[in-house]
Enzyme design. Structure first.
Site, PDB file in Angstrom:
ATOM      1  N   SER A 182       0.795  -1.228   0.000  1.00 45.89           N
ATOM      2  CA  SER A 182       0.000   0.000   0.000  1.00 45.89           C
ATOM      3  C   SER A 182       0.826   1.277   0.000  1.00 45.89           C
ATOM      4  O   SER A 182       0.317   2.330  -0.347  1.00 45.89           O
ATOM      5  CB  SER A 182      -0.944  -0.001   1.202  1.00 45.89           C
ATOM      6  OG  SER A 182      -0.205  -0.076   2.394  1.00 45.89           O
ATOM      7  N   HIS A 210      -5.577  -4.244  -1.449  1.00 49.50           N
ATOM      8  CA  HIS A 210      -5.456  -3.171  -2.450  1.00 49.50           C
ATOM      9  C   HIS A 210      -5.497  -3.701  -3.884  1.00 49.50           C
ATOM     10  O   HIS A 210      -5.402  -2.926  -4.830  1.00 49.50           O
ATOM     11  CB  HIS A 210      -4.172  -2.369  -2.231  1.00 49.50           C
ATOM     12  CG  HIS A 210      -4.277  -1.382  -1.113  1.00 49.50           C
ATOM     13  ND1 HIS A 210      -4.888  -0.157  -1.259  1.00 49.50           N
ATOM     14  CD2 HIS A 210      -3.872  -1.448   0.178  1.00 49.50           C
ATOM     15  CE1 HIS A 210      -4.843   0.503  -0.108  1.00 49.50           C
ATOM     16  NE2 HIS A 210      -4.234  -0.263   0.783  1.00 49.50           N
ATOM     17  N   LYS A 241     -12.429  -1.222   0.903  1.00 50.14           N
ATOM     18  CA  LYS A 241     -11.697  -0.334  -0.008  1.00 50.14           C
ATOM     19  C   LYS A 241     -12.481  -0.209  -1.318  1.00 50.14           C
ATOM     20  O   LYS A 241     -13.489   0.470  -1.333  1.00 50.14           O
ATOM     21  CB  LYS A 241     -10.272  -0.847  -0.172  1.00 50.14           C
ATOM     22  CG  LYS A 241      -9.494  -0.604   1.124  1.00 50.14           C
ATOM     23  CD  LYS A 241      -8.066  -1.078   1.132  1.00 50.14           C
ATOM     24  CE  LYS A 241      -7.434  -0.629   2.446  1.00 50.14           C
ATOM     25  NZ  LYS A 241      -6.538  -1.618   3.038  1.00 50.14           N
TER      26      LYS A 241
HETATM   27  C1  LIG Z   1      -6.488  -1.963   4.464  1.00 51.49           C
HETATM   28  C2  LIG Z   1      -5.896  -3.272   4.656  1.00 51.49           C
HETATM   29  C3  LIG Z   1      -6.431  -4.154   5.601  1.00 51.49           C
HETATM   30  C4  LIG Z   1      -7.536  -3.747   6.528  1.00 51.49           C
HETATM   31  O1  LIG Z   1      -8.763  -3.745   5.904  1.00 51.49           O
HETATM   32  P1  LIG Z   1     -10.029  -3.105   6.680  1.00 51.49           P
HETATM   33  O2  LIG Z   1     -11.188  -3.729   6.015  1.00 51.49           O
HETATM   34  O3  LIG Z   1      -9.942  -1.635   6.486  1.00 51.49           O
HETATM   35  O4  LIG Z   1      -9.900  -3.490   8.110  1.00 51.49           O
HETATM   36  C5  LIG Z   1      -5.873  -5.412   5.682  1.00 51.49           C
HETATM   37  N1  LIG Z   1      -4.836  -5.786   4.899  1.00 51.49           N
HETATM   38  C6  LIG Z   1      -4.289  -4.951   3.992  1.00 51.49           C
HETATM   39  C7  LIG Z   1      -3.148  -5.428   3.144  1.00 51.49           C
HETATM   40  C8  LIG Z   1      -4.794  -3.665   3.845  1.00 51.49           C
HETATM   41  O5  LIG Z   1      -4.264  -2.843   2.953  1.00 51.49           O
END
Ligand SMILES: *Cc1c(COP(=O)(O)O)cnc(C)c1O
Length: 390
Positions: A182, A210, A241
């Site tokens: 990310s 992502h 996301k």
């Molecule tokens: C954003 C993210 C999460 C967390 O996801 P949420 O649904 O916001 O708790 C987990 N793993 C990765 C790789 C992320 O980028």
């Protein structure tokens, strides 16, 4: 006796180090253009709302309908009384979308990793984790009774050295990696990870938070991007996301699904998602299955923006996705750059140590499908202006 104030000194230390921050306050939905902090109008370049689904009329409609039909709360954990028809349908929808036998959804990506990793691994196992994996993977691994070792990010030589040295000492070995990283926007070398896993008889666990809704056919994710269906044991994703709602999931075998129902602590001990959020996720996946227009628009915008940045002499590192990290370097300079952008109406997050390595500060721009070309051009104009004046 007055209450003990153990936080005063800690907060003062943050202020002294110059890393204290206040939260920005949005006054409406998460959109390409937002109003924040009492009426300031900004172009939003820092949300994970890749496809604009967080405020999509079709999703708002199904959410309202779900509230009318099922109420606002699930009322219990899934394993007791919180598992509606919608919750069941979501698991099936995710499995179908991901081309996997089964899927289990959780309240978030974080609760998925913190619940699942502990449940699937045990004493006598080894977790091999990429050094830049998401915090929730680190937390989940810490809760596990398995041993843990970290390999240099995306460094397959280092991973293989570790396998050579340690594989024989353990029962199951899990190779865990983000699908897309990310902070840099680069994609994990999945074909190589899968090949090493086959050679050394390991399991693969890929967190595609992502990548889902972004990479692969109709946003099916990193596994689809590399044509590796059936080759990754456990595929994690988030519904928070690109999908625009909230939740997380793990896709894999039917037996995995049953096991998590009995052992994942975040399934057993935390209430199921609200029906409205579940209904949104189902509908969002349907939208992705029906049409590639959303992901195509996202990539068109990402290419447009990244090409313009390069033409204007900005260094965007090693990104391979819409995540666009404009490299600045020095921590204080990066913070200052971010502040000036914000004053000029560009809301993009400055990211510095300890989130990334010292001296690699960057302004991370998240392009979405809903930005217009005019908005992106305006961002470039202001980026140039801020750079020329600093
Ligand atoms: C954003 C993210 C999460 C967390 O996801 P949420 O649904 O916001 O708790 C987990 N793993 C990765 C790789 C992320 O980028």
């Amino acid at each position: 006796m007055p209450k003990k104030n153990i936080f005063k000194e800690k907060v003062e230390n943050l202020k002294a180090e110059g890393i204290f921050r206040k939260l920005n306050i949005l006054e409406g939905p998460n959109e390409a253009i937002e109003t924040v902090n009492g009426g300031q109008y900004v172009i939003n370049l820092c949300s994970n709302n890749y496809l604009g689904f967080a405020n999509h009329p079709r999703l708002k409609k199904v959410a309202i309908e779900a509230i009318e039909k099922y109420g606002v709360g699930a009322g219990a954990v899934r394993t007791i009384n919180g598992n509606t028809i919608l919750h069941e349908e979501l698991d099936k929808k995710i499995a179908q979308f991901k081309h996997e036998e089964a899927a289990h959804h959780f309240q978030s990506g974080l609760t998925c990793n913190s619940g699942a990793i502990q449940a699937i691994s045990e004493e006598g196992d080894l977790i091999l984790s990429d050094e830049l994996n998401h915090a929730s993977i680190i937390d989940g691994s810490r809760l596990s009774k398995a041993d843990r070792k970290v390999y240099k990010t995306c460094n397959m030589q280092h991973l293989e050295e570790m396998l050579k040295m340690h594989r024989k000492n353990y029962k199951n070995v899990f190779i865990i990696s983000d699908g897309v990283f990310s902070m840099d926007g680069n994609i994990a070398p999945l074909p190589e990870i899968v090949a090493l896993a086959e050679q050394y008889e390991c399991l693969t666990y890929i967190d595609d938070a992502h990548g889902s809704g972004v990479l692969g056919k109709n946003g099916r994710g990193t596994v689809d991007h590399f044509g590796l269906h059936g080759k990754v044991d456990l595929i994690v994703g988030t519904l928070s996301k690109a999908i625009g709602s909230i939740g997380g999931y793990i896709a894999g075998s039917k037996n995995m699904y049953e096991w998590l129902n009995h052992r994942a602590r975040t399934v057993l001990f935390s209430t199921a998602l609200p029906p409205a959020s579940v209904a949104c996720s189902i509908e969002a996946i349907k939208m992705l299955q029906e049409s590639s227009e959303y992901t195509e628009k996202l990539w068109e915008n990402a290419r447009f923006f990244q090409n313009k940045l390069k033409e204007n002499g900005f260094d965007i590192g090693k990104t391979q996705t819409p995540i666009t990290p404009i490299q600045i370097g020095d921590e204080a300079k990066t913070m200052e750059f971010g502040k000036k952008l914000f004053q000029e109406g560009i809301y993009a997050s400055p990211i510095i140590f300890p989130t990334v390595q010292k001296g690699t500060g960057r302004i991370r721009c998240m392009v979405s499908a809903t930005h217009t070309k005019e908005q992106l051009e305006e961002v470039i104009r202001i980026l140039n202006k801020v750079r020329d004046n600093s």
